[in-house]
Design an enzyme around this catalytic site. Structure first.
Site, PDB file in Angstrom:
ATOM      1  CG  HIS A   1       7.081  49.469  48.735  1.00 43.38           C
ATOM      2  ND1 HIS A   1       7.468  49.667  50.063  1.00 43.38           N
ATOM      3  CD2 HIS A   1       7.296  50.833  48.340  1.00 43.38           C
ATOM      4  CE1 HIS A   1       8.022  50.921  50.319  1.00 43.38           C
ATOM      5  NE2 HIS A   1       7.920  51.635  49.207  1.00 43.38           N
TER       6      HIS A   1
ATOM      7  CG  HIS B   1       1.979  53.708  57.611  1.00 40.01           C
ATOM      8  ND1 HIS B   1       3.163  53.920  56.995  1.00 40.01           N
ATOM      9  CD2 HIS B   1       1.634  54.527  58.891  1.00 40.01           C
ATOM     10  CE1 HIS B   1       3.630  55.116  57.583  1.00 40.01           C
ATOM     11  NE2 HIS B   1       2.698  55.338  58.828  1.00 40.01           N
TER      12      HIS B   1
END
Ligand code: 5GP
Ligand code: ZN
Length: 119
Positions: free
Chosen positions: A49, A106
């Site tokens: 993450h 992303h």
């Protein structure tokens, strides 16, 4: 692998939220965007993450390099035509003014025949 229990992309990596997988290895996951703008539209994410592209540092350089080398291969695999007639677009929305809605870094990889829905 560090993850955020409230993050939807961490849940996708863990399989807790279903997705249409494009690619997976120890460090990288790719899956089709649920709301595509283009005939080909998938997202590439690190399994770790990382909140956004604004949060990367030198320790992430190898991972980012691997993602960038992988992106053109996955674009072809998913149906983008080769350069120069085909090609693809990579976008990484970062922060509020960058239009980021999901706060797990992303890259949108988009391609295919135009017109696209957006962009
Ligand atoms: P952002 O605006 O943060 O750059 O884009 C987030 C993207 O994630 C959007 O294009 C949106 O369609 C996609 N997305 C959000 N939730 C999900 C989901 O649950 N599954 C999939 N496959 N894509 C999602
Ligand atoms: Zn996450």
């Amino acid at each position: 692998m560090s993850h955020d229990p409230n993050c939807i992309f961490c849940k996708i990596i863990e399989g807790k939220i279903p997705s249409r997988k494009v690619y997976e290895d120890d460090d990288i996951f790719a899956f089709h965007d649920i709301n595509p703008w283009a005939p080909v539209h998938f997202l590439m994410i690190p399994k770790k993450h990382i909140t956004s592209l604004a949060h990367v540092d030198a320790t992430n350089a190898e991972l980012l390099g691997r993602m960038m080398v992988l992106a053109p291969k996955l674009a072809l695999q998913e149906g983008c035509r080769p350069y120069p007639e085909g090609g693809f677009r990579i976008v990484s929305n970062t922060g509020a003014e960058g239009g980021q809605e999901v706060h797990h870094m992303h890259w949108h990889v988009m391609g295919g025949p135009r017109p696209w829905l957006r962009g």
